[in-house]
Design a protein around this motif. Structure first.
Motif, PDB file in Angstrom:
ATOM      1  N   ARG A 163     -74.744 -49.536 -45.917  1.00 53.85           N
ATOM      2  CA  ARG A 163     -74.790 -50.953 -45.555  1.00 53.85           C
ATOM      3  C   ARG A 163     -76.201 -51.527 -45.679  1.00 53.85           C
ATOM      4  O   ARG A 163     -76.419 -52.719 -45.428  1.00 53.85           O
ATOM      5  CB  ARG A 163     -74.265 -51.150 -44.134  1.00 53.85           C
ATOM      6  CG  ARG A 163     -75.191 -50.633 -43.053  1.00 53.85           C
ATOM      7  CD  ARG A 163     -74.603 -50.803 -41.666  1.00 53.85           C
ATOM      8  NE  ARG A 163     -75.574 -50.450 -40.646  1.00 53.85           N
ATOM      9  CZ  ARG A 163     -75.300 -50.324 -39.354  1.00 53.85           C
ATOM     10  NH1 ARG A 163     -74.055 -50.517 -38.929  1.00 53.85           N
ATOM     11  NH2 ARG A 163     -76.225 -50.017 -38.488  1.00 53.85           N
ATOM     12  N   SER A 256     -71.493 -47.449 -43.258  1.00 55.96           N
ATOM     13  CA  SER A 256     -70.440 -48.300 -42.699  1.00 55.96           C
ATOM     14  C   SER A 256     -69.105 -47.998 -43.361  1.00 55.96           C
ATOM     15  O   SER A 256     -69.059 -47.647 -44.548  1.00 55.96           O
ATOM     16  CB  SER A 256     -70.802 -49.780 -42.921  1.00 55.96           C
ATOM     17  OG  SER A 256     -69.712 -50.617 -42.609  1.00 55.96           O
ATOM     18  N   ASN A 258     -67.144 -50.393 -43.922  1.00 59.67           N
ATOM     19  CA  ASN A 258     -66.832 -51.711 -44.449  1.00 59.67           C
ATOM     20  C   ASN A 258     -67.556 -51.970 -45.759  1.00 59.67           C
ATOM     21  O   ASN A 258     -68.772 -51.821 -45.854  1.00 59.67           O
ATOM     22  CB  ASN A 258     -67.221 -52.785 -43.427  1.00 59.67           C
ATOM     23  CG  ASN A 258     -66.505 -52.583 -42.107  1.00 59.67           C
ATOM     24  OD1 ASN A 258     -65.301 -52.339 -42.090  1.00 59.67           O
ATOM     25  ND2 ASN A 258     -67.242 -52.653 -41.011  1.00 59.67           N
ATOM     26  N   GLN A 260     -69.206 -53.954 -48.982  1.00 61.13           N
ATOM     27  CA  GLN A 260     -70.098 -55.103 -49.048  1.00 61.13           C
ATOM     28  C   GLN A 260     -69.973 -55.873 -50.358  1.00 61.13           C
ATOM     29  O   GLN A 260     -70.254 -57.049 -50.411  1.00 61.13           O
ATOM     30  CB  GLN A 260     -71.551 -54.619 -48.929  1.00 61.13           C
ATOM     31  CG  GLN A 260     -71.822 -53.816 -47.686  1.00 61.13           C
ATOM     32  CD  GLN A 260     -73.121 -53.060 -47.795  1.00 61.13           C
ATOM     33  OE1 GLN A 260     -74.184 -53.654 -47.933  1.00 61.13           O
ATOM     34  NE2 GLN A 260     -73.049 -51.745 -47.753  1.00 61.13           N
ATOM     35  N   HIS A 268     -64.817 -56.814 -45.218  1.00 59.70           N
ATOM     36  CA  HIS A 268     -65.006 -56.229 -43.886  1.00 59.70           C
ATOM     37  C   HIS A 268     -63.911 -55.232 -43.549  1.00 59.70           C
ATOM     38  O   HIS A 268     -63.331 -55.287 -42.474  1.00 59.70           O
ATOM     39  CB  HIS A 268     -65.062 -57.327 -42.822  1.00 59.70           C
ATOM     40  CG  HIS A 268     -66.225 -58.251 -42.997  1.00 59.70           C
ATOM     41  ND1 HIS A 268     -67.537 -57.837 -42.917  1.00 59.70           N
ATOM     42  CD2 HIS A 268     -66.282 -59.568 -43.284  1.00 59.70           C
ATOM     43  CE1 HIS A 268     -68.344 -58.865 -43.128  1.00 59.70           C
ATOM     44  NE2 HIS A 268     -67.608 -59.924 -43.355  1.00 59.70           N
ATOM     45  N   SER A 347     -76.374 -56.416 -37.768  1.00 65.66           N
ATOM     46  CA  SER A 347     -76.059 -55.993 -39.134  1.00 65.66           C
ATOM     47  C   SER A 347     -75.130 -57.008 -39.786  1.00 65.66           C
ATOM     48  O   SER A 347     -74.063 -57.316 -39.240  1.00 65.66           O
ATOM     49  CB  SER A 347     -75.367 -54.626 -39.115  1.00 65.66           C
ATOM     50  OG  SER A 347     -74.754 -54.358 -40.357  1.00 65.66           O
ATOM     51  N   VAL A 349     -73.229 -56.560 -42.166  1.00 64.98           N
ATOM     52  CA  VAL A 349     -72.009 -55.884 -42.595  1.00 64.98           C
ATOM     53  C   VAL A 349     -71.085 -55.599 -41.416  1.00 64.98           C
ATOM     54  O   VAL A 349     -69.893 -55.907 -41.443  1.00 64.98           O
ATOM     55  CB  VAL A 349     -72.342 -54.579 -43.339  1.00 64.98           C
ATOM     56  CG1 VAL A 349     -71.068 -53.816 -43.703  1.00 64.98           C
ATOM     57  CG2 VAL A 349     -73.156 -54.876 -44.585  1.00 64.98           C
ATOM     58  N   ASP A 350     -71.637 -55.001 -40.369  1.00 63.07           N
ATOM     59  CA  ASP A 350     -70.802 -54.549 -39.257  1.00 63.07           C
ATOM     60  C   ASP A 350     -70.772 -55.507 -38.071  1.00 63.07           C
ATOM     61  O   ASP A 350     -70.068 -55.254 -37.097  1.00 63.07           O
ATOM     62  CB  ASP A 350     -71.277 -53.173 -38.787  1.00 63.07           C
ATOM     63  CG  ASP A 350     -70.886 -52.094 -39.772  1.00 63.07           C
ATOM     64  OD1 ASP A 350     -69.903 -52.294 -40.496  1.00 63.07           O
ATOM     65  OD2 ASP A 350     -71.559 -51.056 -39.825  1.00 63.07           O
TER      66      ASP A 350
END
Length: 570
Positions: A163, A256, A258, A260, A268, A347, A349-350
């Motif tokens: 991430r 992560s 998830n 990107q 996500h 973050s 991303v998260d």
């Protein structure tokens, strides 16, 4: 004990706690509160005994972090019933790191601001669960075959992504990756230790693979064990016979679940529904463990051998780094813990941290505070100037917002001067300061336990925080180099172990000041300081037990009066 076998036992207990409407730990948002339960939470534990008869224990709770006060309480409780069995250095205690479990169980106030406050019922629930799981593991010990192996996830398994790819690509020697290839900028290997009876019945397994349990987002209001919890449940159902499955962490700091990259098709998680995404990710982890277990069926077991462990505490607020870890530069040091602006931003991303307008205002305040402090220090000169310059040298290029050893936020020690209307957590800081709950320092630990734990040819390094992919690889390489003369062939870095301080990036990653660098609290040389201190510990470990003299620093504790001020409920 039968001479031809190890002994192993395993246990599992649910974490039971009362109450709703207070915060979960991990995302650091005041609105991230418990409304109901989606899944149970568990503690799991293993006991291993070698030829010498001294047990080693590995335990993991489905919570966000472990703090030293949890381990102290746990050892005190177990010691009352089993004197001499459960020893600090021989218990490696980890958290699974779900962000959807209750908070409020740390004595250090910084981690309870968003909850808010210390919650005794949560603390007790976690300690009771871990004690029960460890007791079961001890009482159920039996002759066992142990096998250790590893395997890489298939390249098309979307199980994890780096991430912080911009920071990762700064590392010399790594293959730079584009955002669409962030799945290649991680450790895609799962390491696995299995235990079974001599007739082939599974006792259980522990595997190590680094990925954040953040498939469940910060919009969630339900307690959940997230992707690793689903993985554990899936594998336990597949193994049967009451087998226990621990899905532990290795290098998860910049990893992560998830995606990107827009061309991956989802920003996500695999699905729009968080639970489906967590289940999907958990299934991938479970399937990888099953592949390794299948390969181990024909592998030779670990030859029964000795067990060993060593633990020592170091204060990372002021470590002089060995020059060979700092590019040959002498005199590089860490500083007391500081949290940067990137930490408060969160973050991308998260999950973001504080609202964007608050982050922008904090940045302005932080720059003004730095200017004022440097101006005052230059006027004072001497030791005062040297101390301030050393702090900013150690922390650069971080923009410091909070100095948690001194109880300062944007240079302010009288927190009632902070504008409480900005954010609920700012208001909570003001409230706690006015009550006297923040008078005792530090707000986060700087004295941290470093641990090495050996099971025959396998060694674990217990790391007390979140370590990024490349930093973890370098620490593992150091362990392999120093432990090879002992006959150790495999080293695993088991993170989130025994305490928690924040993140550990490499020096190069730190320069990017993304979320991970902003949360690398001891400054740009944090990773180099850990390598310095782990090398000292591992050199002591290489000595005969009777000859070891590891330096040890007392843990940081608080008075009963202060803990009472920090407590909500009973």
């Amino acid at each position: 004990m039968e001479a031809d076998h190890w002994q192993a036992g395993a246990g599992k207990r649910e974490i039971v706690f009362e109450g709703e409407g207070f915060g979960m730990m991990g995302y650091g948002r005041a609105e991230h509160v418990i409304r109901a339960r989606s899944t149970p939470l568990y503690s799991r534990a293993f006991c291993f005994i070698g030829r010498d008869g001294a047990p080693l224990f590995f335990a993991q709770a489905e919570i966000c972090m472990v703090f030293p006060e949890l381990k102290r309480a746990l050892l005190e409780r177990l010691g009352a019933s089993y004197p001499g069995v459960f020893r600090d250095e021989r218990l490696l205690l980890c958290s699974q790191h779900t962000h959807s479990a209750p908070g409020g169980y740390s004595h250090f106030p910084f981690y309870n601001i968003s909850i808010p406050g210390f919650r005794p019922q949560v603390f007790e629930g976690i300690v009771a669960s871990l004690a029960g799981a460890l007791e079961d593991a001890w009482l159920r010990r039996q002759p066992a075959l142990l096998k250790f192996g590893h395997g890489d996830f298939p390249d098309d398994a979307d199980v994890a992504f780096n991430r912080s790819i911009v920071a990762y690509n700064r590392n010399p020697g790594v293959a730079a990756q584009a955002a669409r290839d962030a799945h290649r900028a991680i450790e895609r290997t799962m390491w696995l230790l299995s235990a079974q009876t001599p007739d082939g019945r599974p006792i259980g397994q522990i595997n190590w693979f680094g990925v954040h349990p953040t498939s469940i987002s910060n919009k969630n209001r339900f307690v959940s064990y997230d992707n690793k919890g689903y993985a554990a449940d899936y594998l336990e159902a597949e193994l049967g016979h009451g087998a226990i499955a621990i899905f532990a962490q290795q290098f998860a700091g910049d990893v992560s679940p998830n995606a990107q990259s827009p061309d991956k098709g989802w920003p996500h998680g695999r699905y729009a529904d968080d639970v489906e995404s967590a289940q999907f990710n958990g299934r991938l982890q479970c399937e990888q463990a099953q592949r390794i277990l299948a390969e181990l069926q024909t592998a030779a077991p670990l030859a029964p051998g000795t067990t060993d462990a060593l633990l020592a505490r170091r204060d990372f607020a002021d470590v002089e780094v060995d020059a060979d870890f700092a590019g040959g530069v002498r005199g590089e040091r860490t500083s007391a813990p500081c949290h940067g602006l990137a930490f408060f931003a969160g973050s991308p991303v998260d999950g973001p941290g504080a609202p964007a307008p608050v982050v922008a205002l904090l940045g302005q305040f932080a720059r003004l505070a730095r200017w004022r402090e440097l101006r005052a220090a230059r006027q004072a000169g001497g030791a005062a100037l040297a101390a301030v310059e050393a702090k900013y040298r150690a922390q650069a290029p971080k923009l410091i917002v909070a100095e948690t050893a001194l109880g300062k936020v944007v240079g302010i020690t009288r927190l009632r001067r902070l504008p409480g209307f900005l954010d609920k957590m700012v208001a909570e800081l003001r409230r706690q300061e006015e009550s006297g709950a923040l008078d005792e320092k530090p707000w986060v630990p700087s004295v941290l336990p470093l641990q090495v734990w050996r099971l025959g040819p396998l060694a674990l390094i217990g790391f007390p925080g979140e370590i990024t992919t490349e930093a973890g690889r370098q620490l593992r390489a150091l362990g392999r180099e120093l432990l090879a003369p002992l006959g150790v062939t495999d080293v695993v870095v088991s993170s989130y172990a025994n305490s928690y301080f924040g993140y550990c990036t490499t020096w190069h990653e730190y320069q990017a000041q993304q979320y991970e660098g902003g949360h690398t609290t001891f400054g740009s040389r944090t990773h180099d300081a850990f390598r310095t201190e782990y090398r000292r510990l591992l050199r002591e470990f290489a000595r005969a037990p009777a000859e070891r003299r590891p330096a040890d620093t007392p843990e940081q504790t608080f008075s009963a009066a202060t803990l009472a001020l920090r407590t909500v409920g009973s």
